[in-house]
Design a protein around this motif. Structure first.
Motif, PDB file in Angstrom:
ATOM      1  N   ASN A 207      12.968  -6.656  -5.521  1.00 49.02           N
ATOM      2  CA  ASN A 207      11.806  -6.888  -5.072  1.00 49.02           C
ATOM      3  C   ASN A 207      11.759  -8.386  -4.835  1.00 49.02           C
ATOM      4  O   ASN A 207      11.989  -9.203  -6.032  1.00 49.02           O
TER       5      ASN A 207
ATOM      6  N   PHE B 285       8.417  -7.884  -0.362  1.00 50.55           N
ATOM      7  CA  PHE B 285       8.768  -6.751  -0.084  1.00 50.55           C
ATOM      8  C   PHE B 285       9.719  -6.069  -1.068  1.00 50.55           C
ATOM      9  O   PHE B 285      10.535  -6.951  -1.699  1.00 50.55           O
ATOM     10  N   SER B 286      10.237  -4.943  -1.025  1.00 51.97           N
ATOM     11  CA  SER B 286      10.956  -4.337  -2.078  1.00 51.97           C
ATOM     12  C   SER B 286      11.916  -2.994  -1.414  1.00 51.97           C
ATOM     13  O   SER B 286      11.459  -2.600  -0.307  1.00 51.97           O
ATOM     14  N   THR B 287      13.059  -2.720  -1.709  1.00 48.24           N
ATOM     15  CA  THR B 287      13.883  -1.491  -1.310  1.00 48.24           C
ATOM     16  C   THR B 287      14.781  -1.068  -2.621  1.00 48.24           C
ATOM     17  O   THR B 287      15.200  -2.348  -3.379  1.00 48.24           O
TER      18      THR B 287
ATOM     19  N   CYS C 106      13.695  -8.137   5.900  1.00 53.19           N
ATOM     20  CA  CYS C 106      12.112  -7.932   5.482  1.00 53.19           C
ATOM     21  C   CYS C 106      11.298  -6.952   6.269  1.00 53.19           C
ATOM     22  O   CYS C 106      11.582  -7.151   7.513  1.00 53.19           O
ATOM     23  N   ILE C 107      10.572  -6.167   5.579  1.00 54.71           N
ATOM     24  CA  ILE C 107       9.680  -5.215   6.244  1.00 54.71           C
ATOM     25  C   ILE C 107       8.547  -5.880   7.124  1.00 54.71           C
ATOM     26  O   ILE C 107       7.976  -5.214   8.165  1.00 54.71           O
ATOM     27  N   HIS C 108       8.468  -6.985   6.958  1.00 54.49           N
ATOM     28  CA  HIS C 108       7.209  -7.683   7.653  1.00 54.49           C
ATOM     29  C   HIS C 108       7.521  -8.487   8.787  1.00 54.49           C
ATOM     30  O   HIS C 108       7.189  -8.431   9.811  1.00 54.49           O
TER      31      HIS C 108
ATOM     32  N   ASP D  93       2.533   5.313  -0.578  1.00 58.55           N
ATOM     33  CA  ASP D  93       2.853   3.875  -0.632  1.00 58.55           C
ATOM     34  C   ASP D  93       4.140   3.536   0.399  1.00 58.55           C
ATOM     35  O   ASP D  93       4.179   2.492   1.022  1.00 58.55           O
ATOM     36  N   ARG D  94       5.056   4.494   0.458  1.00 56.60           N
ATOM     37  CA  ARG D  94       6.133   4.283   1.231  1.00 56.60           C
ATOM     38  C   ARG D  94       5.798   4.512   2.771  1.00 56.60           C
ATOM     39  O   ARG D  94       6.279   3.755   3.688  1.00 56.60           O
TER      40      ARG D  94
ATOM     41  N   LYS E 249       2.855   3.182   3.820  1.00 56.28           N
ATOM     42  CA  LYS E 249       2.089   2.127   3.926  1.00 56.28           C
ATOM     43  C   LYS E 249       3.408   1.110   4.444  1.00 56.28           C
ATOM     44  O   LYS E 249       2.870   0.041   5.246  1.00 56.28           O
ATOM     45  N   GLN E 250       4.345   1.039   3.680  1.00 53.18           N
ATOM     46  CA  GLN E 250       5.228   0.284   4.162  1.00 53.18           C
ATOM     47  C   GLN E 250       5.916   0.175   5.416  1.00 53.18           C
ATOM     48  O   GLN E 250       6.131  -0.581   6.046  1.00 53.18           O
TER      49      GLN E 250
ATOM     50  N   ASP F 249       3.601  -1.327   8.124  1.00 54.46           N
ATOM     51  CA  ASP F 249       3.946  -3.054   8.257  1.00 54.46           C
ATOM     52  C   ASP F 249       4.731  -3.140   9.164  1.00 54.46           C
ATOM     53  O   ASP F 249       4.834  -4.431   9.579  1.00 54.46           O
TER      54      ASP F 249
END
Length: 287
Positions: free
Chosen positions: A17, A27-29, A50-52, A109-110, A112-113, A116
């Motif tokens: 994270n 973000f995390s993975t 980065c997912i963003h 939650d996944r 929703k990621q 993004d």
């Protein structure tokens, strides 16, 4: 170089994270920690995005005995390694009301990621939104299926009540010489029938849950849920076209509204389960 380390427990998956240096969002993975004990220390080079904002982060994972270390080439990265809240922690051979609820919210939650992500391509973003929208409904259906099975098989009393009041069973006739064989596989038969129920049929859902007085019809947004499910039907079976063959634009806001409504629906059902004391495991039937 930025370095983080954690104890590597064999039964746990590990996530990184971090806070993105570019957009300043967290973000995390999960990390790839598959390795052979014969090849320690284990090294693996990879790139995290980065997912963003999709900024790349090159890193090296090192596993030596019971320690996992991740080293990023970039400096001044703020973050931490932590154990994942993962699907593998839910043992479906010992499924519980809590584990089914936890699995649902983990899936949401996944999704929703994924929401993004922004590809800056309208058609691709629309396809992604449709997939996420459909995935939310699928996650809800999975929750409803697992939860209702747990209610039915909670005790001999709940199983008996379902068999007595489930409408298709009332119409079924059997001959005397079938009684023993039917009884011997009764639980398997009920389990199979529960798996074959269409859990996105709202009117049917209300009827079967009302066998146990869940009163889904009193849920404040039940009509909205029916509309969401119809919209999902158009997205999946008509590629986003309405009945007039007009393309339906699907915004992130609409997907977030769906998530809010389904989360609320799950919470409503979970509160009913708690009120009825189904969380207490008494006279539990194993099948």
């Amino acid at each position: 170089m930025s370095t983080f380390e954690i104890n590597n427990l064999s039964e746990k998956r590990i996530s990184i994270n971090i806070c993105c240096l570019e957009c300043q969002k967290e973000f995390s993975t999960e990390l790839d920690t598959y390795y052979s004990d014969q090849n320690l220390p284990y090294f693996n080079d990879d790139t995290l995005y980065c997912i963003h904002c999709e900024k790349p982060y090159n890193y090296t994972v090192k596993i030596d005995l019971n320690k996992l270390e991740i080293a990023f080439k970039q400096k001044d990265i703020f973050g931490k390694l932590e154990y994942s809240e993962e699907i593998d922690e839910i043992d479906f051979n010992e499924t519980t009301f809590s584990s089914v609820k936890r699995f649902y919210f983990l899936e949401i939650d996944r999704l929703k990621q994924l929401l993004d992500l922004d590809t800056e391509n309208y058609i691709v973003n629309q396809s992604l939104n449709r997939l996420i929208f459909s995935g939310v409904i699928t996650s809800l259906e999975t929750y409803l299926n697992e939860i209702f099975k747990l209610v039915v098989f909670h005790s001999n009393a709940t199983l008996e009540k379902f068999i007595e009041e489930y409408e298709p069973y009332k119409k079924e006739q059997i001959s005397l010489n079938e009684i023993i064989s039917k009884y011997n596989r009764l639980q398997d038969r009920v389990n199979e029938d529960l798996d074959n129920i269409i859990y996105h049929n709202i009117s049917k859902l209300i009827r079967i849950f009302n066998i146990f007085n869940f009163e889904l019809n009193r849920y404040s947004s039940i009509k909205s849920m029916a509309k969401h499910i119809q919209q999902r039907h158009n997205l999946v079976h008509r590629s986003g076209l309405d009945k007039y063959n007009n393309f339906q634009d699907l915004s992130k806001k609409e997907v977030l509204t769906l998530i809010e409504d389904t989360n609320s629906f799950v919470t409503y059902i979970d509160n009913k389960i708690e009120e009825k004391c189904y969380y207490q495991d008494f006279d539990f039937i194993e099948f």
